[in-house]
Design a protein around this motif. Sequence first.
Motif, PDB file in Angstrom:
ATOM      1  N   THR A 109       0.846  -1.193   0.000  1.00  0.00           N
ATOM      2  CA  THR A 109       0.000   0.000   0.000  1.00  0.00           C
ATOM      3  C   THR A 109       0.880   1.240   0.000  1.00  0.00           C
ATOM      4  O   THR A 109       2.083   1.179   0.299  1.00  0.00           O
ATOM      5  CB  THR A 109      -0.915   0.068   1.243  1.00  0.00           C
ATOM      6  N   ASN A 110       0.268   2.374  -0.311  1.00  0.00           N
ATOM      7  CA  ASN A 110       0.970   3.635  -0.152  1.00  0.00           C
ATOM      8  C   ASN A 110       1.210   3.897   1.328  1.00  0.00           C
ATOM      9  O   ASN A 110       0.407   3.501   2.178  1.00  0.00           O
ATOM     10  CB  ASN A 110       0.158   4.790  -0.736  1.00  0.00           C
ATOM     11  N   ARG A 111       2.297   4.551   1.630  1.00  0.00           N
ATOM     12  CA  ARG A 111       2.568   4.997   2.991  1.00  0.00           C
ATOM     13  C   ARG A 111       1.923   6.372   3.154  1.00  0.00           C
ATOM     14  O   ARG A 111       2.349   7.345   2.528  1.00  0.00           O
ATOM     15  CB  ARG A 111       4.079   5.066   3.223  1.00  0.00           C
ATOM     16  N   LEU A 112       0.867   6.433   3.948  1.00  0.00           N
ATOM     17  CA  LEU A 112       0.140   7.689   4.085  1.00  0.00           C
ATOM     18  C   LEU A 112       1.044   8.776   4.652  1.00  0.00           C
ATOM     19  O   LEU A 112       1.697   8.585   5.676  1.00  0.00           O
ATOM     20  CB  LEU A 112      -1.079   7.511   4.991  1.00  0.00           C
ATOM     21  N   GLU A 113       1.068   9.915   3.971  1.00  0.00           N
ATOM     22  CA  GLU A 113       1.874  11.025   4.464  1.00  0.00           C
ATOM     23  C   GLU A 113       1.210  11.623   5.695  1.00  0.00           C
ATOM     24  O   GLU A 113      -0.005  11.707   5.785  1.00  0.00           O
ATOM     25  CB  GLU A 113       2.034  12.082   3.374  1.00  0.00           C
ATOM     26  N   GLY A 114       2.032  12.058   6.620  1.00  0.00           N
ATOM     27  CA  GLY A 114       1.499  12.634   7.842  1.00  0.00           C
ATOM     28  C   GLY A 114       2.045  11.892   9.047  1.00  0.00           C
ATOM     29  O   GLY A 114       2.980  11.099   8.955  1.00  0.00           O
ATOM     30  N   SER A 115       1.464  12.136  10.197  1.00  0.00           N
ATOM     31  CA  SER A 115       1.934  11.506  11.428  1.00  0.00           C
ATOM     32  C   SER A 115       0.753  10.995  12.230  1.00  0.00           C
ATOM     33  O   SER A 115      -0.342  11.579  12.189  1.00  0.00           O
ATOM     34  CB  SER A 115       2.737  12.498  12.265  1.00  0.00           C
ATOM     35  N   GLU A 116       0.986   9.902  12.953  1.00  0.00           N
ATOM     36  CA  GLU A 116      -0.074   9.360  13.784  1.00  0.00           C
ATOM     37  C   GLU A 116      -0.206  10.182  15.058  1.00  0.00           C
ATOM     38  O   GLU A 116       0.718  10.876  15.469  1.00  0.00           O
ATOM     39  CB  GLU A 116       0.176   7.898  14.116  1.00  0.00           C
ATOM     40  N   ILE A 117      -1.367  10.099  15.680  1.00  0.00           N
ATOM     41  CA  ILE A 117      -1.586  10.782  16.949  1.00  0.00           C
ATOM     42  C   ILE A 117      -0.773  10.073  18.029  1.00  0.00           C
ATOM     43  O   ILE A 117      -0.757   8.852  18.104  1.00  0.00           O
ATOM     44  CB  ILE A 117      -3.085  10.789  17.315  1.00  0.00           C
ATOM     45  N   VAL A 118      -0.083  10.845  18.845  1.00  0.00           N
ATOM     46  CA  VAL A 118       0.720  10.299  19.934  1.00  0.00           C
ATOM     47  C   VAL A 118      -0.042  10.518  21.244  1.00  0.00           C
ATOM     48  O   VAL A 118      -0.499  11.623  21.529  1.00  0.00           O
ATOM     49  CB  VAL A 118       2.101  10.980  19.998  1.00  0.00           C
ATOM     50  N   THR A 119      -0.176   9.464  22.032  1.00  0.00           N
ATOM     51  CA  THR A 119      -0.996   9.526  23.243  1.00  0.00           C
ATOM     52  C   THR A 119      -0.579  10.644  24.182  1.00  0.00           C
ATOM     53  O   THR A 119      -1.430  11.379  24.703  1.00  0.00           O
ATOM     54  CB  THR A 119      -0.946   8.176  23.983  1.00  0.00           C
ATOM     55  N   ARG A 120       0.714  10.793  24.411  1.00  0.00           N
ATOM     56  CA  ARG A 120       1.137  11.821  25.373  1.00  0.00           C
ATOM     57  C   ARG A 120       0.732  13.222  24.924  1.00  0.00           C
ATOM     58  O   ARG A 120       0.509  14.100  25.757  1.00  0.00           O
ATOM     59  CB  ARG A 120       2.641  11.747  25.606  1.00  0.00           C
ATOM     60  N   ASP A 121       0.608  13.430  23.604  1.00  0.00           N
ATOM     61  CA  ASP A 121       0.195  14.746  23.107  1.00  0.00           C
ATOM     62  C   ASP A 121      -1.266  15.046  23.422  1.00  0.00           C
ATOM     63  O   ASP A 121      -1.671  16.210  23.453  1.00  0.00           O
ATOM     64  CB  ASP A 121       0.411  14.834  21.594  1.00  0.00           C
ATOM     65  N   MET A 122      -2.057  13.980  23.648  1.00  0.00           N
ATOM     66  CA  MET A 122      -3.475  14.180  23.942  1.00  0.00           C
ATOM     67  C   MET A 122      -3.686  14.902  25.272  1.00  0.00           C
ATOM     68  O   MET A 122      -4.736  15.485  25.517  1.00  0.00           O
ATOM     69  CB  MET A 122      -4.206  12.831  23.980  1.00  0.00           C
ATOM     70  N   TYR A 123      -2.690  14.870  26.154  1.00  0.00           N
ATOM     71  CA  TYR A 123      -2.810  15.495  27.471  1.00  0.00           C
ATOM     72  C   TYR A 123      -2.264  16.920  27.504  1.00  0.00           C
ATOM     73  O   TYR A 123      -2.340  17.584  28.533  1.00  0.00           O
ATOM     74  CB  TYR A 123      -2.070  14.646  28.516  1.00  0.00           C
ATOM     75  N   GLU A 124      -1.700  17.370  26.402  1.00  0.00           N
ATOM     76  CA  GLU A 124      -1.046  18.670  26.380  1.00  0.00           C
ATOM     77  C   GLU A 124      -1.904  19.724  25.689  1.00  0.00           C
ATOM     78  O   GLU A 124      -2.722  19.415  24.823  1.00  0.00           O
ATOM     79  CB  GLU A 124       0.308  18.550  25.663  1.00  0.00           C
ATOM     80  N   GLY A 125      -1.722  20.982  26.072  1.00  0.00           N
ATOM     81  CA  GLY A 125      -2.423  22.082  25.430  1.00  0.00           C
ATOM     82  C   GLY A 125      -3.932  21.986  25.592  1.00  0.00           C
ATOM     83  O   GLY A 125      -4.447  21.629  26.658  1.00  0.00           O
ATOM     84  N   ASP A 126      -4.640  22.306  24.517  1.00  0.00           N
ATOM     85  CA  ASP A 126      -6.108  22.272  24.539  1.00  0.00           C
ATOM     86  C   ASP A 126      -6.568  20.826  24.341  1.00  0.00           C
ATOM     87  O   ASP A 126      -7.037  20.441  23.275  1.00  0.00           O
ATOM     88  CB  ASP A 126      -6.647  23.182  23.441  1.00  0.00           C
ATOM     89  N   TYR A 127      -6.418  20.031  25.385  1.00  0.00           N
ATOM     90  CA  TYR A 127      -6.659  18.595  25.263  1.00  0.00           C
ATOM     91  C   TYR A 127      -8.131  18.268  25.005  1.00  0.00           C
ATOM     92  O   TYR A 127      -8.462  17.257  24.387  1.00  0.00           O
ATOM     93  CB  TYR A 127      -6.144  17.857  26.499  1.00  0.00           C
ATOM     94  N   LYS A 128      -9.045  19.119  25.461  1.00  0.00           N
ATOM     95  CA  LYS A 128     -10.470  18.854  25.230  1.00  0.00           C
ATOM     96  C   LYS A 128     -10.802  18.956  23.743  1.00  0.00           C
ATOM     97  O   LYS A 128     -11.541  18.125  23.203  1.00  0.00           O
ATOM     98  CB  LYS A 128     -11.329  19.818  26.039  1.00  0.00           C
ATOM     99  N   THR A 129     -10.238  19.965  23.082  1.00  0.00           N
ATOM    100  CA  THR A 129     -10.474  20.125  21.640  1.00  0.00           C
ATOM    101  C   THR A 129      -9.861  18.964  20.866  1.00  0.00           C
ATOM    102  O   THR A 129     -10.455  18.445  19.908  1.00  0.00           O
ATOM    103  CB  THR A 129      -9.885  21.457  21.147  1.00  0.00           C
ATOM    104  N   LYS A 130      -8.671  18.530  21.278  1.00  0.00           N
ATOM    105  CA  LYS A 130      -8.032  17.379  20.622  1.00  0.00           C
ATOM    106  C   LYS A 130      -8.913  16.136  20.753  1.00  0.00           C
ATOM    107  O   LYS A 130      -9.080  15.367  19.803  1.00  0.00           O
ATOM    108  CB  LYS A 130      -6.665  17.114  21.241  1.00  0.00           C
ATOM    109  N   ALA A 131      -9.461  15.937  21.947  1.00  0.00           N
ATOM    110  CA  ALA A 131     -10.299  14.759  22.183  1.00  0.00           C
ATOM    111  C   ALA A 131     -11.577  14.829  21.358  1.00  0.00           C
ATOM    112  O   ALA A 131     -12.017  13.824  20.779  1.00  0.00           O
ATOM    113  CB  ALA A 131     -10.625  14.642  23.663  1.00  0.00           C
ATOM    114  N   ARG A 132     -12.179  16.010  21.296  1.00  0.00           N
ATOM    115  CA  ARG A 132     -13.400  16.154  20.489  1.00  0.00           C
ATOM    116  C   ARG A 132     -13.103  15.837  19.018  1.00  0.00           C
ATOM    117  O   ARG A 132     -13.925  15.225  18.334  1.00  0.00           O
ATOM    118  CB  ARG A 132     -13.967  17.569  20.619  1.00  0.00           C
TER     119      ARG A 132
END
Length: 432
Positions: free
Chosen positions: A216-239
């Motif tokens: 398959t093609n290797r999708l460009e971009g990056s996967e979501i990293v769990t530790r980043d979910m707790y940083e910054g505006d974490y509620k918006t990230k979760a939504r």
Amino acid sequence: MNNREIIQESIDYIESNLKTEIAAQELSDMAGFSLFHYYRLFQSATGMPVFQYITHRKLIHAIYEIRCGRKMVDVALEYGFDTYAGFYRAFKREFGCTPSAFLKHYNVKKPYQIHLLEEEHIMLSHKKIAEILKHWNLENESISDVYYKGSGNRNDNAYYVGDEFIIKFTANLGKLTNHIQLSKSLENVGLYAATPIKTTDNEDYIHDGELYFCLTNRLEGSEIVTRDMYEGDYKTKARFVGEIIGQLHEALKNADALVNDTNLYESVVNWAIPKTKELLGLSDELCKDYTDNFGKRFETLPTQIIHRDPNPGNIILNKDKWGFIDFELSERNLRIFDPCYAATAILSESFSEGNADKLEQWIEIYQNIIYGYDSVATLSQDERTAIPYVILSNQLVSVAWFAEQDKYKDIFETNIKMTKWIVEHFDQLRME
């Protein structure tokens, strides 16, 4: 004793003696074979030459000890490298990056012991992959290992091919056809998906021996990293996570794929609870609440084709695009399973027993994943009521499954603690 059992004994010996010098002749003598014959048997069973295998195991154990706080130089010398520079070069050659970069990008966990006789553990050499890539005229492309950012573990079922492709392989044709059919369905409605690249014979995959291979093609971009979910505006990230799972489900409503039907309630009542009740200390009252309150409304809950494994590492982001990878586990199940699973996957990768602030933050992340999902795929009242029971179901199934897997002892132990915490805070998970 068959050859795989003999090689397993070698693997066990290697694992117990990684800080000593291990010679191939020593292993072949223990196995009772000539050195030449032993080389062939070992590589056939593990996919790697014996020396490369020993070096690989030394390196992954060493980087774990470094992650635990030990000095790099001390660890390198203990594992038999003459100098830190020698360790550094070997690590970069094996993993494609420096030890420091590896520690920065991956959540390194204690290496699991390999059991050839108990696992679908596929290890293929780069030489074998190059032969398979002839079916796409890509045999001269570079081949490199794939590692999970969440754990740092190597993906045993995929390799990067150059900078643009990924080749996946499995002994389970059903899982592969699930991925192919669903990724094509998503691409047809304009979503970002890793669809198969046709072989020179215009096929979606090839069959070689017991394995099936798909490029398959290797999708460009990056996967979501769990530790980043707790940083910054974490509620918006979760939504946002909840919203894109909702959008995925809207697309999967019209997907044309033959997948297995799963009855989550029956799986828990007939298998997971009996297997985990004593282990988790589940009370009769909790089990009765589960069977009464979840059981009576289970048949009213909407089902459809779901991803089944929407953990952060399976979500790819690229500017204004997003996509999901790995549809091998897709099935027909409760649609609310996916947003609930995404929430518990985040908790599993970040669980910190006794860290009340972080656990309270996770509850807000969980709630906002559900809010985001509801904004796209409106939840019924029965679904809202059922959500904490689906969270619990997911955990009971996970604990029951991990209990049977020697490979994941650390994850098993984390999920036991995590499930007990969920039981204790069950009322905080209600979304009514």
